[in-house]
Write a protein that holds these residues in place. Structure first.
Motif, PDB file in Angstrom:
ATOM      1  N   VAL A  36       0.845  -1.197   0.000  1.00 50.07           N
ATOM      2  CA  VAL A  36       0.000   0.000   0.000  1.00 50.07           C
ATOM      3  C   VAL A  36       0.886   1.254   0.000  1.00 50.07           C
ATOM      4  CG1 VAL A  36      -1.703   1.326   1.301  1.00 50.07           C
ATOM      5  CG2 VAL A  36      -1.905  -1.168   1.166  1.00 50.07           C
ATOM      6  N   LEU A  37       1.916   1.232   0.823  1.00 44.39           N
ATOM      7  CA  LEU A  37       2.819   2.384   0.879  1.00 44.39           C
ATOM      8  C   LEU A  37       3.439   2.649  -0.490  1.00 44.39           C
ATOM      9  CD1 LEU A  37       4.712   1.851   4.265  1.00 44.39           C
ATOM     10  CD2 LEU A  37       2.835   3.412   3.769  1.00 44.39           C
ATOM     11  N   THR A  38       3.888   1.569  -1.120  1.00 45.14           N
ATOM     12  CA  THR A  38       4.523   1.718  -2.436  1.00 45.14           C
ATOM     13  C   THR A  38       3.525   2.266  -3.442  1.00 45.14           C
ATOM     14  OG1 THR A  38       5.940  -0.169  -1.919  1.00 45.14           O
ATOM     15  CG2 THR A  38       5.822   0.512  -4.215  1.00 45.14           C
ATOM     16  N   GLN A  39       2.314   1.733  -3.385  1.00 42.32           N
ATOM     17  CA  GLN A  39       1.284   2.192  -4.317  1.00 42.32           C
ATOM     18  C   GLN A  39       0.987   3.679  -4.094  1.00 42.32           C
ATOM     19  OE1 GLN A  39      -2.478   0.188  -3.899  1.00 42.32           O
ATOM     20  NE2 GLN A  39      -3.429   1.609  -5.339  1.00 42.32           N
ATOM     21  N   HIS A  40       0.909   4.076  -2.813  1.00 41.79           N
ATOM     22  CA  HIS A  40       0.662   5.487  -2.510  1.00 41.79           C
ATOM     23  C   HIS A  40       1.807   6.371  -3.004  1.00 41.79           C
ATOM     24  CE1 HIS A  40      -2.412   4.629   0.954  1.00 41.79           C
ATOM     25  NE2 HIS A  40      -2.923   4.473  -0.249  1.00 41.79           N
ATOM     26  N   ALA A  41       3.016   5.852  -2.877  1.00 40.89           N
ATOM     27  CA  ALA A  41       4.173   6.646  -3.305  1.00 40.89           C
ATOM     28  C   ALA A  41       4.194   6.787  -4.821  1.00 40.89           C
ATOM     29  CB  ALA A  41       5.469   5.992  -2.811  1.00 40.89           C
ATOM     30  N   ILE A  42       3.772   5.726  -5.512  1.00 38.05           N
ATOM     31  CA  ILE A  42       3.813   5.760  -6.983  1.00 38.05           C
ATOM     32  C   ILE A  42       2.656   6.579  -7.548  1.00 38.05           C
ATOM     33  CG2 ILE A  42       3.553   4.348  -9.066  1.00 38.05           C
ATOM     34  CD1 ILE A  42       5.097   2.125  -7.577  1.00 38.05           C
ATOM     35  N   GLN A  43       1.456   6.338  -6.989  1.00 38.04           N
ATOM     36  CA  GLN A  43       0.278   6.984  -7.577  1.00 38.04           C
ATOM     37  C   GLN A  43      -0.065   8.318  -6.925  1.00 38.04           C
ATOM     38  OE1 GLN A  43      -2.718   3.973  -7.297  1.00 38.04           O
ATOM     39  NE2 GLN A  43      -1.804   2.732  -8.916  1.00 38.04           N
ATOM     40  N   GLY A  44       0.604   8.626  -5.854  1.00 43.20           N
ATOM     41  CA  GLY A  44       0.241   9.842  -5.143  1.00 43.20           C
ATOM     42  C   GLY A  44      -0.802   9.502  -4.092  1.00 43.20           C
ATOM     43  N   TYR A  45      -0.928  10.358  -3.120  1.00 44.85           N
ATOM     44  CA  TYR A  45      -1.767   9.990  -1.978  1.00 44.85           C
ATOM     45  C   TYR A  45      -2.108  11.243  -1.185  1.00 44.85           C
ATOM     46  CZ  TYR A  45      -2.537   8.073   2.747  1.00 44.85           C
ATOM     47  OH  TYR A  45      -3.022   7.763   3.975  1.00 44.85           O
ATOM     48  N   THR A  46      -3.382  11.395  -0.898  1.00 43.84           N
ATOM     49  CA  THR A  46      -3.769  12.488  -0.025  1.00 43.84           C
ATOM     50  C   THR A  46      -4.281  11.881   1.276  1.00 43.84           C
ATOM     51  OG1 THR A  46      -4.447  13.762  -1.948  1.00 43.84           O
ATOM     52  CG2 THR A  46      -5.142  14.577   0.195  1.00 43.84           C
ATOM     53  N   GLY A  47      -3.560  12.091   2.332  1.00 39.60           N
ATOM     54  CA  GLY A  47      -3.942  11.504   3.608  1.00 39.60           C
ATOM     55  C   GLY A  47      -4.487  12.558   4.540  1.00 39.60           C
ATOM     56  N   SER A  48      -4.388  12.268   5.822  1.00 39.45           N
ATOM     57  CA  SER A  48      -4.970  13.160   6.816  1.00 39.45           C
ATOM     58  C   SER A  48      -4.118  14.406   7.048  1.00 39.45           C
ATOM     59  CB  SER A  48      -5.127  12.406   8.135  1.00 39.45           C
ATOM     60  OG  SER A  48      -3.882  11.816   8.480  1.00 39.45           O
ATOM     61  N   VAL A  49      -2.847  14.316   6.700  1.00 43.12           N
ATOM     62  CA  VAL A  49      -1.992  15.471   6.997  1.00 43.12           C
ATOM     63  C   VAL A  49      -1.570  16.276   5.779  1.00 43.12           C
ATOM     64  CG1 VAL A  49      -1.076  14.590   9.166  1.00 43.12           C
ATOM     65  CG2 VAL A  49       0.009  13.933   7.016  1.00 43.12           C
ATOM     66  N   GLY A  50      -1.615  15.672   4.638  1.00 41.75           N
ATOM     67  CA  GLY A  50      -1.167  16.446   3.486  1.00 41.75           C
ATOM     68  C   GLY A  50      -1.214  15.665   2.191  1.00 41.75           C
ATOM     69  N   TYR A  51      -0.511  16.143   1.213  1.00 43.84           N
ATOM     70  CA  TYR A  51      -0.547  15.562  -0.122  1.00 43.84           C
ATOM     71  C   TYR A  51       0.823  15.045  -0.505  1.00 43.84           C
ATOM     72  CZ  TYR A  51      -0.636  15.440  -5.214  1.00 43.84           C
ATOM     73  OH  TYR A  51      -0.514  15.071  -6.524  1.00 43.84           O
ATOM     74  N   MET A  52       0.855  13.786  -0.831  1.00 46.54           N
ATOM     75  CA  MET A  52       2.071  13.148  -1.322  1.00 46.54           C
ATOM     76  C   MET A  52       1.946  13.045  -2.832  1.00 46.54           C
ATOM     77  SD  MET A  52       4.791  11.120  -1.172  1.00 46.54           S
ATOM     78  CE  MET A  52       5.469  10.429  -2.669  1.00 46.54           C
ATOM     79  N   PRO A  53       2.745  13.848  -3.584  1.00 45.14           N
ATOM     80  CA  PRO A  53       2.600  13.830  -5.054  1.00 45.14           C
ATOM     81  C   PRO A  53       3.072  12.497  -5.639  1.00 45.14           C
ATOM     82  CG  PRO A  53       4.447  15.223  -4.383  1.00 45.14           C
ATOM     83  CD  PRO A  53       3.791  14.762  -3.127  1.00 45.14           C
ATOM     84  N   PRO A  54       2.466  12.067  -6.758  1.00 48.97           N
ATOM     85  CA  PRO A  54       2.899  10.811  -7.382  1.00 48.97           C
ATOM     86  C   PRO A  54       4.408  10.816  -7.610  1.00 48.97           C
ATOM     87  CG  PRO A  54       1.001  11.716  -8.547  1.00 48.97           C
ATOM     88  CD  PRO A  54       1.420  12.742  -7.546  1.00 48.97           C
ATOM     89  N   LYS A  55       5.061   9.773  -7.145  1.00 40.97           N
ATOM     90  CA  LYS A  55       6.518   9.622  -7.287  1.00 40.97           C
ATOM     91  C   LYS A  55       7.273  10.836  -6.748  1.00 40.97           C
ATOM     92  CE  LYS A  55       6.389   6.343 -11.098  1.00 40.97           C
ATOM     93  NZ  LYS A  55       6.958   5.901 -12.365  1.00 40.97           N
ATOM     94  N   GLY A  56       6.673  11.542  -5.831  1.00 35.94           N
ATOM     95  CA  GLY A  56       7.342  12.724  -5.277  1.00 35.94           C
ATOM     96  C   GLY A  56       7.544  13.794  -6.328  1.00 35.94           C
ATOM     97  N   GLY A  57       6.775  13.698  -7.435  1.00 32.37           N
ATOM     98  CA  GLY A  57       6.907  14.692  -8.497  1.00 32.37           C
ATOM     99  C   GLY A  57       7.963  14.318  -9.519  1.00 32.37           C
TER     100      GLY A  57
END
Ligand code: HEC
Length: 170
Positions: free
Chosen positions: A128-149
């Motif tokens: 799940v973490l890997t998928q969130h890192a690859i596809q991007g992820y908006t969680g409770s604290v902020g926005y993780m851009p896909p692949k960190g941009g």
């Protein structure tokens, strides 16, 4: 009279010394040119041929009837090896693409090495973490851009970075 004589003596002496110096320089120059001639001689056949080859025009103009003289221009087949970008290791990817946020917790990003912040995330499982890192992820604290941009990075490289971050944060 004696003053004239003195001047004359002095004058001769100076001229003599100057002549000696000039002779010395001349001899030195001859010696140097003797030693270096062989190295810098530019009128040898080989040298001239090499220069002619280098400055040879790429093309020539032929009038009808002269084709037989035409020679195909020599074009060295460019054999550039395909640039194979070596995949970056997890830490390399982290340093170049993730550190900016995950190093200091920018925008709420869980900080590398902070086990408390990472524990609940690690519970989701590495997939799940890997998928969130690859596809991007908006969680409770902020926005993780896909692949960190860094869309130029492969999924595997991102997975390597996630593995590294998780391993460092337990
Ligand atoms: C622009 C800032 C930024 C960059 C760059 C960035 N991240 Fe993130 N990342 C975040 C933020 C913010 C979160 C937290 C999102 C949330 O949970 O609200 C996060 C969360 C994560 C998570 C946890 C996801 C989850 O499900 O809890 C992982 C894994 C992660 N990032 C991996 C990476 C990797 C790998 C890179 C580098 C390729 C990277 N991040 C680059 C901002 C960034």
């Amino acid at each position: 009279m004696s003053r004239d004589q003195k001047f004359f003596d002095m004058y001769s002496l100076v001229i003599g010394v100057l002549a000696a110096i000039a002779l010395g320089i001349f001899v030195l120059v001859m010696k140097v040119s003797d030693l270096t001639q062989g190295v810098y001689t530019r009128d040898t056949h080989e040298y001239q041929a090499a220069v002619a080859e280098r400055i040879r025009p790429v093309g020539r103009v032929y009038l009808p009837g002269e084709e037989h003289e035409a020679e195909a221009p020599v074009v060295a087949a460019a054999e550039e090896p395909e640039p194979v970008a070596a995949a970056m290791s997890g830490p390399q990817v982290y340093n170049s693409a993730c550190l900016a946020c995950h190093g200091a917790g920018i925008g709420g990003a869980p900080i590398l090495g902070d086990a408390g912040q990472w524990a609940p995330r690690i519970e989701q499982g590495i997939d799940v973490l890997t998928q969130h890192a690859i596809q991007g992820y908006t969680g409770s604290v902020g926005y993780m851009p896909p692949k960190g941009g860094r869309m130029d990075l492969s999924d595997d490289e991102i997975a390597g970075a996630v593995d590294y971050m998780v391993a460092e944060s337990q």
